[in-house]
Design an enzyme around this catalytic site. Structure first.
Site, PDB file in Angstrom:
ATOM      1  N   ASP A 181      38.411  45.855  38.382  1.00 58.84           N
ATOM      2  CA  ASP A 181      38.808  44.576  38.339  1.00 58.84           C
ATOM      3  C   ASP A 181      40.738  44.435  39.720  1.00 58.84           C
ATOM      4  OD1 ASP A 181      39.280  40.991  37.536  1.00 58.84           O
ATOM      5  OD2 ASP A 181      40.750  41.844  38.941  1.00 58.84           O
ATOM      6  N   ILE A 182      40.509  44.346  40.896  1.00 58.90           N
ATOM      7  CA  ILE A 182      41.469  44.375  41.982  1.00 58.90           C
ATOM      8  C   ILE A 182      42.973  43.371  41.808  1.00 58.90           C
ATOM      9  CG2 ILE A 182      41.383  41.961  43.061  1.00 58.90           C
ATOM     10  CD1 ILE A 182      40.868  45.096  44.223  1.00 58.90           C
ATOM     11  N   GLU A 212      37.910  31.737  37.365  1.00 59.05           N
ATOM     12  CA  GLU A 212      37.987  31.603  39.376  1.00 59.05           C
ATOM     13  C   GLU A 212      36.880  32.115  39.980  1.00 59.05           C
ATOM     14  OE1 GLU A 212      40.596  34.831  39.616  1.00 59.05           O
ATOM     15  OE2 GLU A 212      40.391  35.262  41.380  1.00 59.05           O
ATOM     16  N   HIS A 228      30.538  36.986  34.699  1.00 60.97           N
ATOM     17  CA  HIS A 228      30.649  38.669  34.459  1.00 60.97           C
ATOM     18  C   HIS A 228      32.061  38.559  33.460  1.00 60.97           C
ATOM     19  CE1 HIS A 228      33.775  35.983  36.397  1.00 60.97           C
ATOM     20  NE2 HIS A 228      34.882  36.350  35.497  1.00 60.97           N
ATOM     21  N   HIS A 238      34.847  40.968  31.730  1.00 61.79           N
ATOM     22  CA  HIS A 238      36.150  41.537  31.740  1.00 61.79           C
ATOM     23  C   HIS A 238      35.694  42.778  30.652  1.00 61.79           C
ATOM     24  CE1 HIS A 238      38.148  39.035  34.273  1.00 61.79           C
ATOM     25  NE2 HIS A 238      37.252  38.037  33.510  1.00 61.79           N
TER      26      HIS A 238
HETATM   27  P1  5GP Z   1      37.770  34.775  35.902  1.00 61.95           P
HETATM   28  O1  5GP Z   1      36.665  34.244  36.854  1.00 61.95           O
HETATM   29  O2  5GP Z   1      36.990  36.063  34.559  1.00 61.95           O
HETATM   30  O3  5GP Z   1      38.129  33.961  35.388  1.00 61.95           O
HETATM   31  O4  5GP Z   1      38.242  36.027  36.711  1.00 61.95           O
HETATM   32  C1  5GP Z   1      37.792  36.523  37.700  1.00 61.95           C
HETATM   33  C2  5GP Z   1      38.429  37.880  37.946  1.00 61.95           C
HETATM   34  O5  5GP Z   1      38.096  38.775  39.041  1.00 61.95           O
HETATM   35  C3  5GP Z   1      40.219  38.097  38.182  1.00 61.95           C
HETATM   36  O6  5GP Z   1      40.373  38.684  36.901  1.00 61.95           O
HETATM   37  C4  5GP Z   1      40.673  38.561  39.713  1.00 61.95           C
HETATM   38  O7  5GP Z   1      40.822  39.686  39.897  1.00 61.95           O
HETATM   39  C5  5GP Z   1      38.375  39.331  39.754  1.00 61.95           C
HETATM   40  N1  5GP Z   1      38.703  39.495  41.435  1.00 61.95           N
HETATM   41  C6  5GP Z   1      38.663  38.477  42.419  1.00 61.95           C
HETATM   42  N2  5GP Z   1      37.842  38.779  42.617  1.00 61.95           N
HETATM   43  C7  5GP Z   1      37.967  39.853  43.994  1.00 61.95           C
HETATM   44  C8  5GP Z   1      37.762  40.827  44.784  1.00 61.95           C
HETATM   45  O8  5GP Z   1      37.177  40.195  45.451  1.00 61.95           O
HETATM   46  N3  5GP Z   1      37.276  41.536  44.546  1.00 61.95           N
HETATM   47  C9  5GP Z   1      37.375  42.146  43.303  1.00 61.95           C
HETATM   48  N4  5GP Z   1      37.074  43.642  42.706  1.00 61.95           N
HETATM   49  N5  5GP Z   1      38.264  41.733  41.586  1.00 61.95           N
HETATM   50  C10 5GP Z   1      38.077  40.683  42.330  1.00 61.95           C
END
Ligand code: 5GP
Length: 130
Positions: free
Chosen positions: A29-30, A88, A93, A95
């Site tokens: 995760d970035i 987001e 996915h 975590h």
């Molecule tokens: P969620 O959709 O589970 O709420 O969060 C999405 C996750 O993806 C976040 O923790 C965010 O930091 C990560 N994320 C979003 N865009 C990118 C990206 O372009 N690269 C990486 N490595 N992680 C990402």
């Protein structure tokens, strides 16, 4: 249009890759909650994890388990925590977050900012344990 995670899987957007198999992909995760925060993603584009086919869902979970074991071996932690949010990015996915305490799985807290070298080193050390 392809999701950002599909672009990562296809190599169109860079990532710190940890592992890949026929159906799944894992990368850091970035914006990590903790050192070694990994995202495990199905190659199939599906927004909601519970809408994956049973085959793809079980494959994703089995792959996540393998990555979690490698993560635990590579990054000192009490346990690897598991979370599914998807608030987001509309591509399913999981975590995987190394935990020292339950507070480490609080997605509201300020994320870590690690150097590219450190991110690469973490990704390599997890990959080596697979
Ligand atoms: P969620 O959709 O589970 O709420 O969060 C999405 C996750 O993806 C976040 O923790 C965010 O930091 C990560 N994320 C979003 N865009 C990118 C990206 O372009 N690269 C990486 N490595 N992680 C990402």
């Amino acid at each position: 249009m392809a999701t950002i995670f599909t672009k990562i899987i296809n190599g169109e957007i860079p990532c710190y890759k940890v592992a890949e198999d026929e159906k799944n992909f894992a990368f850091l995760d970035i914006n990590p909650l903790a050192k070694g925060h990994v995202l495990v993603v199905p190659k199939t584009e599906e927004d909601y994890i519970f809408n994956l086919s049973e085959e793809d869902y079980l494959s994703l979970q089995a792959f996540a388990r393998k990555v979690a074991k490698a993560l635990k071996a590579a990054v000192p932690c009490q346990r690897v925590g598991v979370a599914v949010l998807g608030m987001e990015v509309p591509h399913a996915h999981i975590h995987l977050v190394p935990l020292q305490s339950e507070a480490d799985l609080d997605f509201r807290k300020t994320k870590l900012s690690l150097s590219p070298d450190e991110m690469q080193q973490i990704a390599n050390s997890i990959a080596e344990k697979l």
